[in-house]
Design a protein around this motif. Structure first.
Motif, PDB file in Angstrom:
ATOM      1  N   LYS A 164      61.777  28.783  50.030  1.00  0.00           N
ATOM      2  CA  LYS A 164      62.674  27.916  49.266  1.00  0.00           C
ATOM      3  C   LYS A 164      62.669  28.476  47.846  1.00  0.00           C
ATOM      4  CE  LYS A 164      62.770  23.438  47.113  1.00  0.00           C
ATOM      5  NZ  LYS A 164      61.903  22.328  46.772  1.00  0.00           N
ATOM      6  N   TYR A 165      63.827  28.872  47.373  1.00  0.00           N
ATOM      7  CA  TYR A 165      63.896  29.507  46.055  1.00  0.00           C
ATOM      8  C   TYR A 165      64.599  28.651  45.024  1.00  0.00           C
ATOM      9  CZ  TYR A 165      68.762  30.610  47.090  1.00  0.00           C
ATOM     10  OH  TYR A 165      70.098  30.508  47.384  1.00  0.00           O
ATOM     11  N   GLU A 166      64.857  27.412  45.314  1.00  0.00           N
ATOM     12  CA  GLU A 166      65.585  26.512  44.422  1.00  0.00           C
ATOM     13  C   GLU A 166      64.858  26.359  43.088  1.00  0.00           C
ATOM     14  OE1 GLU A 166      67.504  22.038  44.621  1.00  0.00           O
ATOM     15  OE2 GLU A 166      66.308  22.796  46.264  1.00  0.00           O
ATOM     16  N   GLY A 206      67.655  23.007  52.584  1.00  0.00           N
ATOM     17  CA  GLY A 206      67.660  23.332  51.161  1.00  0.00           C
ATOM     18  C   GLY A 206      68.073  24.777  50.937  1.00  0.00           C
ATOM     19  N   MET A 207      67.757  25.276  49.765  1.00  0.00           N
ATOM     20  CA  MET A 207      68.127  26.650  49.403  1.00  0.00           C
ATOM     21  C   MET A 207      67.045  27.594  49.930  1.00  0.00           C
ATOM     22  SD  MET A 207      69.545  25.908  45.561  1.00  0.00           S
ATOM     23  CE  MET A 207      70.026  27.571  45.233  1.00  0.00           C
ATOM     24  N   CYS A 239      58.305  26.169  41.501  1.00  0.00           N
ATOM     25  CA  CYS A 239      59.430  25.735  42.338  1.00  0.00           C
ATOM     26  C   CYS A 239      59.656  26.655  43.543  1.00  0.00           C
ATOM     27  CB  CYS A 239      60.701  25.642  41.508  1.00  0.00           C
ATOM     28  SG  CYS A 239      61.208  27.215  40.773  1.00  0.00           S
TER      29      CYS A 239
END
Length: 175
Positions: free
Chosen positions: A31-33, A80-81, A107
């Motif tokens: 997840k890189y958000e 999610g991203m 994050c």
């Protein structure tokens, strides 16, 4: 409804990713958000140097590629991203690099991965990241083998010295 051209393009993208996943040694889903541009650039440079391909793609397309490649269990982590890092050669590189950046960037989060034809969870990826590199493992094994050989050589030399009447250093020098 999307046009046939767009559907064909998406199908080609999915097939391309599926082919990469099938031939890959390992991969990690993250997840890189919320990651900053400088951090993302640093991450991509580290991955590129290690020969790891980093791909950001829609979750539905990634899910289809995972199913085609035999990693259907990874679909549960696609929310999610997300991005996927895949290595064709080194099974440790994606896990090590992603773990390093997950530790540095709050994050940035590791979700799952795959290795040896099976899907692994976060704990599996972290375990893989903690594994020493191939070179370190070979060096440790060679060190173990060498220490055994040195021990054998010392025992053999002691036996030879004993049979020759004592220590070689005590033997009189010939003129």
């Amino acid at each position: 409804m999307p046009s046939n051209k767009i559907l064909e393009e998406k199908k080609a993208v999915v097939e391309s990713l599926a082919a990469k996943l099938q031939t890959a040694a390992a991969g990690v889903l993250v997840k890189y958000e919320g990651i900053k541009v400088a951090e993302d650039t640093e991450l991509r440079n580290a991955l590129r140097k290690a020969g790891v391909e980093y791909t950001v793609m829609k979750n539905t397309l990634t899910g289809r590629a995972c199913e085609m490649a035999g990693y259907g269990d990874m679909k549960q982590y696609l929310s999610g991203m997300t991005a996927i890092a895949v290595s064709q050669d080194d099974p440790l590189a994606p896990a090590k690099i992603m773990k390093e950046f997950a530790d540095k960037i709050e994050c940035f989060e590791i979700k799952a991965g795959f290795v040896d034809g099976g899907v692994i969870d976060l704990a599996g990826v972290e375990s893989l990241a903690a594994t020493p590199s191939k070179e370190v493992l070979i060096a440790k094994m060679m060190g173990s083998l060498m220490s055994s050989l040195y021990g054998l050589a010392y025992v053999c030399q002691a036996k030879i010295d004993k049979e020759n009447g004592g220590d070689a250093a005590e033997a009189p020098a010939e003129a």
